[in-house]
Design a protein around this motif. Sequence first.
Motif, PDB file in Angstrom:
ATOM      1  N   GLY A   1       1.585   2.291  -3.367  1.00  0.00           N
ATOM      2  CA  GLY A   1       1.023   2.894  -4.028  1.00  0.00           C
ATOM      3  C   GLY A   1      -0.403   1.781  -4.262  1.00  0.00           C
ATOM      4  O   GLY A   1      -1.454   1.681  -5.358  1.00  0.00           O
ATOM      5  N   ALA A   2      -0.260   0.484  -4.305  1.00  0.00           N
ATOM      6  CA  ALA A   2      -0.554  -0.967  -4.183  1.00  0.00           C
ATOM      7  C   ALA A   2      -1.808  -0.666  -4.044  1.00  0.00           C
ATOM      8  O   ALA A   2      -1.803  -0.384  -2.379  1.00  0.00           O
ATOM      9  N   LYS A   3      -3.292  -1.569  -4.201  1.00  0.00           N
ATOM     10  CA  LYS A   3      -4.594  -1.708  -3.930  1.00  0.00           C
ATOM     11  C   LYS A   3      -4.851  -3.029  -3.522  1.00  0.00           C
ATOM     12  O   LYS A   3      -4.455  -4.120  -4.670  1.00  0.00           O
TER      13      LYS A   3
ATOM     14  N   ASP B   1      -7.002  -6.260  -1.989  1.00  0.00           N
ATOM     15  CA  ASP B   1      -8.259  -6.189  -1.748  1.00  0.00           C
ATOM     16  C   ASP B   1      -8.139  -7.439   0.003  1.00  0.00           C
ATOM     17  O   ASP B   1      -7.617  -7.878  -0.105  1.00  0.00           O
TER      18      ASP B   1
ATOM     19  N   ARG C   1       0.549  -1.324   0.131  1.00  0.00           N
ATOM     20  CA  ARG C   1       0.133  -0.028   0.060  1.00  0.00           C
ATOM     21  C   ARG C   1       0.692   1.109   0.124  1.00  0.00           C
ATOM     22  O   ARG C   1       0.565   2.013  -0.521  1.00  0.00           O
TER      23      ARG C   1
END
Length: 201
Positions: free
Chosen positions: A197-199, A201, A194
Amino acid sequence: MFQYIDQHYEAVSFGGRDLRDGELIRCTFERCSFVGASMEELATSGCRFVECDFRGALLNASTHAESAFLNCNFVEANLFVSAFTGCKMMGSDFSKAQLDGFTAVGGDWSYTNLKHARLSKQDLRGICFKEADLSNANLEKADLRGCDLTRVNLSQTKLKGADLRGAGMDGVNWPSVDVKGVRMDTEQAVLFLRSHGAKVD
């Protein structure tokens, strides 16, 4: 060998004194100076050192159990093979201190200055390092499982082979951390992703 029990000292200079092989039990030292003192193999138990100066002191092979060193200065002190068990070291400065072979079991090392400290292969499990400065330190192959590393400065810290599983790492500046070869748990991996910049879930 000497033994002091339940003594209180305030603004006393022990600088340059020979305090080797002594035993301090439940003693309190406030704003005392131990600059350049010989304190090899000294043993402390349940003592409190508040804003004391240990610059250049020789603490080789000293042992400390349940003692507190609060906002103390250990700049250039020699702590070779010293041992701290369940000690509170909050706010103390270990700049240029000799820490080779030293051991720490539990305790609170929050807000300490451990820049450039050589702590490779150390078993540091469960220690609280909250907001400590470990920048440029060598923690390669160190066991940091279960540590509190909240807002710790890990900029340019060598962590290859270190085990961070279970360590609390909220507020760590992940982009400044080199995680190559580091063992991490799922929660830490998510924080790392995160921060880049990763999303997740």
